[in-house]
Design an enzyme around this catalytic site. Sequence first.
Site, mmCIF file in Angstrom:
data_model
loop_
_atom_site.group_PDB
_atom_site.id
_atom_site.type_symbol
_atom_site.label_atom_id
_atom_site.label_comp_id
_atom_site.label_asym_id
_atom_site.label_seq_id
_atom_site.Cartn_x
_atom_site.Cartn_y
_atom_site.Cartn_z
ATOM 1 C CD GLU A 46 -8.555 -36.748 26.114
ATOM 2 O OE1 GLU A 46 -8.330 -36.845 24.903
ATOM 3 O OE2 GLU A 46 -8.069 -35.840 26.833
ATOM 4 N NE ARG B 211 -7.444 -4.471 26.950
ATOM 5 C CZ ARG B 211 -7.229 -3.264 27.455
ATOM 6 N NH1 ARG B 211 -6.903 -3.148 28.733
ATOM 7 N NH2 ARG B 211 -7.334 -2.189 26.689
ATOM 8 N N GLY C 140 -5.697 1.957 16.470
ATOM 9 C CA GLY C 140 -6.443 3.047 15.864
ATOM 10 C C GLY C 140 -6.693 2.749 14.403
ATOM 11 C CB VAL D 97 -2.949 -0.320 13.993
ATOM 12 C CG1 VAL D 97 -2.884 -1.811 14.338
ATOM 13 C CG2 VAL D 97 -1.659 0.373 14.389
#
Length: 366
Positions: free
Chosen positions: A53, A185, A295, A298
Site C-alpha cells: 500500500e 527451493r 526418500g 521420510v
Amino acid sequence: MEQDRRFMALALDLARSAQGQTSPNPLVGAVLVNNGTVVGMGAHLRAGEPHAEVHALRMAGEKAAGATLYVTLEPCSHYGKTPPCADAVVAAGVRRAVIATLDPNPLVAGKGVEKLRAAGVEVVVGVGESEAQRLNEVFFHYITTKRPFVTVKTASTLDGKIASVTGHSRWITGERARAEVHELRRQHDAILVGVGTVLADDPLLTARQGEQLYGRQPVRIILDSQLRTPLTARVIANTDAPTWIFTTEAAPAEKRAAMAAKGVRLFVASGQITVEYVLDTLGEQGITSLLVEGGQAVNGAFLQARAIQKMISYVSLKLIGGNSAPTPIGGQGFATMDQAVRLENTSVELLDESDVCISGYPLWEK
C-alpha cells in the site's frame, strides 16, 4: 464489479511477482485507481521494507485522494517494522478500499477494516478472495498453526520408482522438471531430507540456475538420529546456505562437536526424532515453509503424521521395474483403500513430453 475483479487481478499479479522474497511476511499487491485510471501500484518486496500500500500511495501522490485502493490482503493496523498501512490509506484520502481477504494474524484480523470504516472509507471485502488465500497459503498456515507449511516433492518413474534396484537415480526427470524444483527451493524457507538421501546422493540442496546460485537460499535440514552425515558431505562443506541437523543424544559427542565446529546447527532430541518435534522446532525458529525432498522413509513419516499440506509429484514417462526398487512414500502405510488420502484442487501438466507434474492438496478428514 467487473472493474473490481480486473484491478484486483492486477494486484494479485503484483503480489505474485515477489514470491519467495517476503518470508515471514505475506505476499501483498496493491493498486490505486482514480477515475478508472491506475495512478499507483506496488508490491511488498521484502520483510522489513515498505508494504504494498505504501509503494502504491507514494507512486500516486496527490492522486490518491478520492481513489479506490485494490489490495490483496487487509491493510495492517499495528506498528511492526513499519507503521500501520490503514493509517496511511486514511491520511492519503482514499475514498474506497477493495480488499481480497482478511488477515488471520491476530494483530490485524479485521482491525484494519474497522479502522478504515471508522474513518469513512467505503470497504468491500471478498473480491478475489480464493485466489488471495491460495497465494498466501504458507502465511495463513504458519500464522494460525505456528508450524511451517509442508510441501512434499517426489520424482518417480511411471511405474512408481524413485531409483533403480542398484540405487541409481540420476536423472529420473528431464531438465525442465529439475529447473522447476530449483524454483521451488528458492520459494521455500527450508529443504528437508533424511540422512539416507545425503549418503546416497551427496546433494548440495541449494537453489540454482545451472551452476549459479539462484535467489534466496533455503536452510538445509537433515534428519540424522545417529549423526552419520559425513563431515565431507557437500551440505557440510558448502557454505552457500546454512545447514541444520536434527539428531539425538545417541549421536557421538565427538561428532556433534565436529559438526558444530563446521558451523552446522544441531537440534538434539532426547528420544526419537518425530515429525511433530521437527515441525514445532522449525516453527519456533521462524521457518514458515518446508520443502520435503526425502526418500520413502521420510516421506512416509510425514504422511503417517498427517503433516503434508501440499503434494507435488513429477512423474517421468519411463519404466524401470524392480521388486526392490524404492518407491516415493514408504513407512507403515494405510491398511485399506478407503483409508487412502485423496487430493483436492489438483492440477496436471505435461512437461517437455517426457515428464508429468501432478500437484494437489491432501484432504485430511477431521
